[in-house]
Design a protein around this motif. Structure first.
Motif, short mmCIF file in Angstrom:
data_model
loop_
_atom_site.label_atom_id
_atom_site.label_comp_id
_atom_site.label_asym_id
_atom_site.label_seq_id
_atom_site.Cartn_x
_atom_site.Cartn_y
_atom_site.Cartn_z
N MET A 11 -45.53 -105.36 -12.65
CA MET A 11 -44.31 -104.57 -12.76
C MET A 11 -43.27 -105.17 -11.83
O MET A 11 -43.62 -105.94 -10.92
N GLU A 13 -41.87 -103.73 -9.46
CA GLU A 13 -42.07 -103.17 -8.13
C GLU A 13 -43.38 -103.61 -7.47
O GLU A 13 -43.51 -103.56 -6.25
N GLU A 46 -39.48 -97.78 -5.14
CA GLU A 46 -39.33 -97.88 -6.58
C GLU A 46 -40.66 -97.72 -7.31
O GLU A 46 -40.71 -97.17 -8.41
N LEU A 47 -41.76 -98.17 -6.68
CA LEU A 47 -43.07 -97.99 -7.29
C LEU A 47 -43.43 -96.52 -7.37
O LEU A 47 -43.89 -96.03 -8.41
N LYS A 49 -41.38 -94.06 -7.41
CA LYS A 49 -40.47 -93.47 -8.39
C LYS A 49 -41.02 -93.66 -9.79
O LYS A 49 -40.99 -92.74 -10.62
N ARG A 50 -41.52 -94.84 -10.10
CA ARG A 50 -42.11 -95.11 -11.41
C ARG A 50 -43.31 -94.20 -11.68
O ARG A 50 -43.57 -93.79 -12.82
N ASP A 54 -40.39 -89.63 -6.81
CA ASP A 54 -39.13 -90.21 -6.34
C ASP A 54 -38.72 -89.59 -5.00
O ASP A 54 -39.07 -88.46 -4.67
#
Length: 237
Positions: A11, A13, A46-47, A49-50, A54
Motif C-alpha cells: 500500500m 502507507e 495514513e495507515l 486512517k485506511r 483516523d
C-alpha cells in the motif's frame, strides 16, 4: 492444515508481509492461526486512517514485526486466546487524541491521561499530542494480555519509559511510567540506548542510578491502571 507460504500486501502507507498456518490443535476440531509477519510503515497516520482509525497519529515511519496466534478463524481475532510477541520501532511522528475501540490503548500509551502539569512545565506536550523522535519496545502477548518491560518514547522536551501489561479483551492496563525531562543530565543515557528486554526497565534504571544518579528534579514516576477509557493515574515517589 491450511498453510500460507508467503503473503505480500503493498500500500502507499505500508508493506505487509506474512507467512503462517491454520491447523487443528492437538488433533482437536478447533483450529489455531499461527502467523509470522512484518509491517514496514511509510506513514503510520495514513495507515491507521485506511484501517478506519483516523486522527490517532500524525506521520511516523518504521516497522512492526513478530509472531501472533489465536484460536478460531483467520478472519476474526480472538483476544482471550491470543499469544505472540513483536517489536515496534516508529520514528518521527506525533500522537493525537485517541478514543474509539482498541485505539483507546494508544491514548494510554501516549500518556494523555497524565496530569496536564508535571513537576516541570512541559507545555502540555503529552495531553495536547506528544511529538516523538521515536517509539520503540518489545511486547509479549499471553492469552490476550500484552506485556512490556522496555517500551520507550523520546520527544524534544521529554521522554518516557514504560513497563507493565494491558489486557486486550478486558481493555484494562497496569503500567509503570517514568517521565524524564530532556534537561535531566541522565536523559541522554536513558534514551540513546534501547533497553534490553532481558534486563528490563527496573533493572536498567537501577544500574543507571548507580552509575550516574538520576536528577530528582523533574523526573516523575506514575502508575496507570483501570480501564483504557478511564485510566487511573497515581504519582509515586
Amino acid at each position: 492444515e491450511w498453510r500460507l507460504n508467503k503473503l505480500n500486501l503493498t500500500m502507499p502507507e505500508a508493506v505487509f508481509s506474512a507467512n503462517g498456518n491454520w491447523a487443528a490443535v492437538g488433533g482437536k476440531e478447533r483450529r489455531r492461526v499461527q502467523m509470522n509477519y512484518r509491517l514496514d510503515i511509510a506513514n503510520s497516520g495514513e495507515l491507521l486512517k485506511r484501517l478506519g482509525m483516523d486522527g490517532l497519529i500524525r506521520r511516523g515511519k518504521g516497522r512492526l514485526d513478530g509472531q501472533v496466534g489465536w484460536l478460531g478463524s483467520p478472519l476474526s481475532l480472538d483476544y482471550p486466546s491470543m499469544d505472540g510477541q513483536f517489536n515496534v520501532n516508529i520514528e518521527s511522528g506525533q500522537f493525537l487524541k485517541a478514543d474509539p475501540g482498541i485505539a483507546k490503548l494508544l491514548g494510554v500509551l501516549s500518556l494523555q491521561s497524565l496530569p496536564r502539569r508535571l513537576t516541570l512545565d512541559f507545555r502540555d506536550l503529552f495531553s495536547e499530542g506528544f511529538a516523538f523522535d521515536f517509539v520503540r519496545g518489545d511486547v509479549r502477548i499471553e492469552q490476550g494480555v500484552a506485556t512490556t518491560n522496555n517500551f520507550q518514547m523520546k520527544g524534544v522536551s521529554a521522554g518516557a519509559a514504560i513497563e507493565g501489561s494491558a489486557d486486550i479483551a478486558k481493555e484494562t492496563q497496569n503500567l509503570k511510567v517514568v517521565v524524564v525531562p530532556e534537561i535531566n543530565t541522565s536523559a541522554a543515557t536513558l534514551y540513546m540506548a534501547a533497553i534490553n528486554p532481558l534486563v528490563g526497565l527496573t533493572t536498567y534504571l537501577s544500574q543507571l542510578v548507580l552509575s550516574k544518579p538520576l536528577t530528582k528534579a523533574g523526573t516523575s514516576v506514575f502508575l496507570i491502571d483501570g480501564s483504557w477509557s478511564n485510566p487511573r493515574v497515581t504519582k509515586t515517589e
